[in-house]
Scaffold this active site. Structure first.
Site, PDB file in Angstrom:
ATOM      1  N   HIS A  77      -3.874  -9.678 -10.056  1.00 23.36           N
ATOM      2  CA  HIS A  77      -4.467  -8.719  -9.120  1.00 23.36           C
ATOM      3  C   HIS A  77      -3.638  -7.443  -9.171  1.00 23.36           C
ATOM      4  CE1 HIS A  77      -6.027  -6.712  -5.729  1.00 23.36           C
ATOM      5  NE2 HIS A  77      -5.058  -7.032  -4.893  1.00 23.36           N
ATOM      6  N   CYS A 136      -8.909  -9.759  -1.752  1.00 26.02           N
ATOM      7  CA  CYS A 136      -8.581  -9.483  -3.153  1.00 26.02           C
ATOM      8  C   CYS A 136      -8.681 -10.726  -4.031  1.00 26.02           C
ATOM      9  CB  CYS A 136      -7.189  -8.874  -3.250  1.00 26.02           C
ATOM     10  SG  CYS A 136      -6.967  -7.466  -2.168  1.00 26.02           S
ATOM     11  N   ASN A 147      -5.288  -0.300  -5.928  1.00 25.88           N
ATOM     12  CA  ASN A 147      -5.759  -1.640  -5.589  1.00 25.88           C
ATOM     13  C   ASN A 147      -7.237  -1.546  -5.203  1.00 25.88           C
ATOM     14  OD1 ASN A 147      -6.350  -4.066  -4.346  1.00 25.88           O
ATOM     15  ND2 ASN A 147      -4.462  -4.155  -3.138  1.00 25.88           N
TER      16      ASN A 147
HETATM   17  O1  UT7 Z   1      -4.159  -6.731  -2.079  1.00 18.99           O
HETATM   18  C1  UT7 Z   1      -3.138  -6.910  -1.122  1.00 18.99           C
HETATM   19  C2  UT7 Z   1      -2.898  -5.597  -0.453  1.00 18.99           C
HETATM   20  N1  UT7 Z   1      -1.588  -5.266  -0.071  1.00 18.99           N
HETATM   21  C3  UT7 Z   1      -0.531  -5.152  -0.875  1.00 18.99           C
HETATM   22  O2  UT7 Z   1      -0.520  -5.506  -2.006  1.00 18.99           O
HETATM   23  C4  UT7 Z   1       0.677  -4.511  -0.271  1.00 18.99           C
HETATM   24  C5  UT7 Z   1       1.957  -5.218  -0.583  1.00 18.99           C
HETATM   25  N2  UT7 Z   1       3.074  -4.406  -0.151  1.00 18.99           N
HETATM   26  C6  UT7 Z   1       3.506  -3.335  -0.876  1.00 18.99           C
HETATM   27  O3  UT7 Z   1       2.982  -3.057  -1.944  1.00 18.99           O
HETATM   28  C7  UT7 Z   1       4.701  -2.564  -0.357  1.00 18.99           C
HETATM   29  O4  UT7 Z   1       5.261  -3.263   0.735  1.00 18.99           O
HETATM   30  C8  UT7 Z   1       4.349  -1.116   0.084  1.00 18.99           C
HETATM   31  C9  UT7 Z   1       4.047  -0.279  -1.149  1.00 18.99           C
HETATM   32  C10 UT7 Z   1       3.158  -1.129   1.025  1.00 18.99           C
HETATM   33  C11 UT7 Z   1       5.541  -0.491   0.784  1.00 18.99           C
HETATM   34  O5  UT7 Z   1       6.676  -0.494  -0.064  1.00 18.99           O
HETATM   35  P1  UT7 Z   1       8.072  -1.046   0.471  1.00 18.99           P
HETATM   36  O6  UT7 Z   1       9.046  -0.838  -0.599  1.00 18.99           O
HETATM   37  O7  UT7 Z   1       7.850  -2.441   0.975  1.00 18.99           O
HETATM   38  O8  UT7 Z   1       8.380  -0.025   1.633  1.00 18.99           O
HETATM   39  P2  UT7 Z   1       8.610  -0.319   3.184  1.00 18.99           P
HETATM   40  O9  UT7 Z   1       7.315  -0.717   3.822  1.00 18.99           O
HETATM   41  O10 UT7 Z   1       9.771  -1.208   3.330  1.00 18.99           O
HETATM   42  O11 UT7 Z   1       8.969   1.126   3.684  1.00 18.99           O
HETATM   43  C12 UT7 Z   1      10.130   1.805   3.223  1.00 18.99           C
HETATM   44  C13 UT7 Z   1      10.121   3.205   3.803  1.00 18.99           C
HETATM   45  C14 UT7 Z   1       9.825   3.245   5.294  1.00 18.99           C
HETATM   46  O12 UT7 Z   1      10.619   4.245   5.868  1.00 18.99           O
HETATM   47  P3  UT7 Z   1      11.940   3.842   6.680  1.00 18.99           P
HETATM   48  O13 UT7 Z   1      11.470   2.936   7.780  1.00 18.99           O
HETATM   49  O14 UT7 Z   1      12.826   3.146   5.687  1.00 18.99           O
HETATM   50  O15 UT7 Z   1      12.447   5.161   7.122  1.00 18.99           O
HETATM   51  C15 UT7 Z   1       8.383   3.658   5.343  1.00 18.99           C
HETATM   52  O16 UT7 Z   1       8.051   4.329   6.528  1.00 18.99           O
HETATM   53  O17 UT7 Z   1       9.111   3.981   3.177  1.00 18.99           O
HETATM   54  C16 UT7 Z   1       8.298   4.596   4.187  1.00 18.99           C
HETATM   55  N3  UT7 Z   1       6.955   4.749   3.662  1.00 18.99           N
HETATM   56  C17 UT7 Z   1       6.580   5.831   2.952  1.00 18.99           C
HETATM   57  N4  UT7 Z   1       7.230   6.944   2.588  1.00 18.99           N
HETATM   58  C18 UT7 Z   1       6.557   7.850   1.850  1.00 18.99           C
HETATM   59  C19 UT7 Z   1       5.904   3.904   3.743  1.00 18.99           C
HETATM   60  N5  UT7 Z   1       4.834   4.404   3.098  1.00 18.99           N
HETATM   61  C20 UT7 Z   1       5.231   5.601   2.602  1.00 18.99           C
HETATM   62  C21 UT7 Z   1       4.586   6.588   1.839  1.00 18.99           C
HETATM   63  N6  UT7 Z   1       5.283   7.681   1.484  1.00 18.99           N
HETATM   64  N7  UT7 Z   1       3.297   6.464   1.429  1.00 18.99           N
END
Ligand code: UT7
Length: 327
Positions: free
Chosen positions: A254, A114, A284
């Site tokens: 970004h 990115c 993204n």
């Molecule tokens: O260009 C670089 C590319 N990458 C990025 O920019 C990604 C950077 N990271 C992020 O944007 C965030 O970390 C995410 C959007 C990927 C995830 O958000 P988060 O607030 O960090 O959530 P998390 O990974 O801590 O997950 C929280 C919960 C989990 O469930 P449990 O373990 O608390 O029960 C996940 O399994 O949300 C769950 N989860 C979802 N639920 C519904 C993860 N993805 C999803 C989903 N829908 N799509």
């Protein structure tokens, strides 16, 4: 010899097909509410079958060349930032050179995920400032839908396809590049990567069965890195150029997650409304995200002549960096 380089024209291209959060609800266990509150993304675009990264790049490039008033035959170099090349061999930039009917000029890809567009802009800036090249086409293009696992809700909601391009040339007092600084930390390579398909783990029946050709993301760790790296890159640029918050007219970050932008804005003294956002519509798009945003921001008068504009990128590598333009 030119003292600085300028962005002479911009263009972008988004494939027609929209993938909404409701569409994703039918594919994985997710909800519009979760995606909106955790990412700010409403929909993203998906390239049609047979429509490849070079095709998106060419569409964006034709618009950038037209807006610059430059003929493809006048280009001295073509750089494509992408993590989804048409093929591993040859470079997508060579496909673009051929499709545009450009001369047999240096054409190569930059792999910095990115951050690829900011890396490429910095390379082009150096060639132009040294007098080694006059007109350079710099493109960010990605068809991430081909490397996203639509059974993995942790990644498939985030990414979309698109391309953005700029034509750069000798400084003319408009949209001049004042500064660019790039960074990388390879110790974080496996926090955002595609495990197989390279020389380390070549494609095999087993790698396909294990879904190793798709993007793997440590979401929470990348989130923390993204906030720190973006805020530091902006702070560094302001310090190096001795710019105060009031001097900054716009920030083009970004476009990954609105919460990353909110957290960056909280850490810096730059007003939140100066950050340009379009990630709600495209998700993204990796290397394409910043050049698409520049094109849209320029078209909407979000960028005004004389304004200092900071570009701030982060991505796989890990890589990050910033650039400052005087629009
Ligand atoms: O260009 C670089 C590319 N990458 C990025 O920019 C990604 C950077 N990271 C992020 O944007 C965030 O970390 C995410 C959007 C990927 C995830 O958000 P988060 O607030 O960090 O959530 P998390 O990974 O801590 O997950 C929280 C919960 C989990 O469930 P449990 O373990 O608390 O029960 C996940 O399994 O949300 C769950 N989860 C979802 N639920 C519904 C993860 N993805 C999803 C989903 N829908 N799509």
């Amino acid at each position: 010899m030119a003292v600085r380089s300028s962005i002479l024209g911009t263009g972008s291209y988004l494939p027609e097909k929209r993938i909404t959060n409701a569409d994703l609800e039918k594919m994985v266990d997710t909800s519009d509410e979760w995606i909106m509150t955790r990412t700010g993304i409403r929909e993203r675009r998906m390239a049609a079958p047979g429509q490849n990264t070079s095709d998106l790049a060419v569409e964006a490039s034709r618009k950038a060349l037209a807006s610059a008033g430059i003929d493809a035959k006048d280009l001295d170099m073509i750089i494509v930032a992408t993590l989804t090349p048409d093929a591993l061999l040859p470079a997508t930039a060579c496909m673009v050179q051929h499709k545009l009917g450009a001369r047999m000029v240096a054409s190569f890809d930059v792999v910095a995920a990115c951050s690829g567009f900011v890396y490429s802009l910095s390379i082009a800036d150096h060639y132009i400032r040294s007098g080694s090249a006059r007109y350079i086409l710099v493109i960010g293009a990605d068809v991430l839908s081909r490397v996203v696992d639509y059974t993995d809700r942790g990644t498939c909601v985030l990414f979309g396809d698109g391309a953005g391009a700029v034509v750069m040339g000798p400084g003319n007092g408009r949209a001049e590049v004042l500064y660019a600084k790039l960074h990388a930390d390879g110790s974080g390579a496996q926090k955002l990567y595609i495990p197989a398909g390279g020389s380390a783990i070549p494609a095999s029946r087993e790698t396909v069965d294990a879904r190793l050709h798709f993007i793997k993301l440590s979401g929470r760790e990348i989130f923390k890195f993204a906030v720190t790296a973006t805020a530091e890159a902006i702070r560094e640029a302001m310090e190096d150029l001795n710019l105060s918050p009031g001097d900054i007219g716009a920030v083009i970050p970004h476009q990954a997650n609105v919460r990353i932008v909110d957290s960056v804005a909280e850490r810096l003294p730059i007003a939140r409304e100066k950050y340009f956002l379009n990630l709600d519509r495209y998700g993204n798009t990796s290397a394409a995200s910043i050049p698409i945003a520049i094109d849209e921001a320029a078209g909407r008068d979000f960028l005004k002549p004389g304004m200092h504009v900071i570009l701030a990128a982060f991505g796989g590598g890990l890589t990050w960096g910033s650039a400052v333009l005087r629009w």
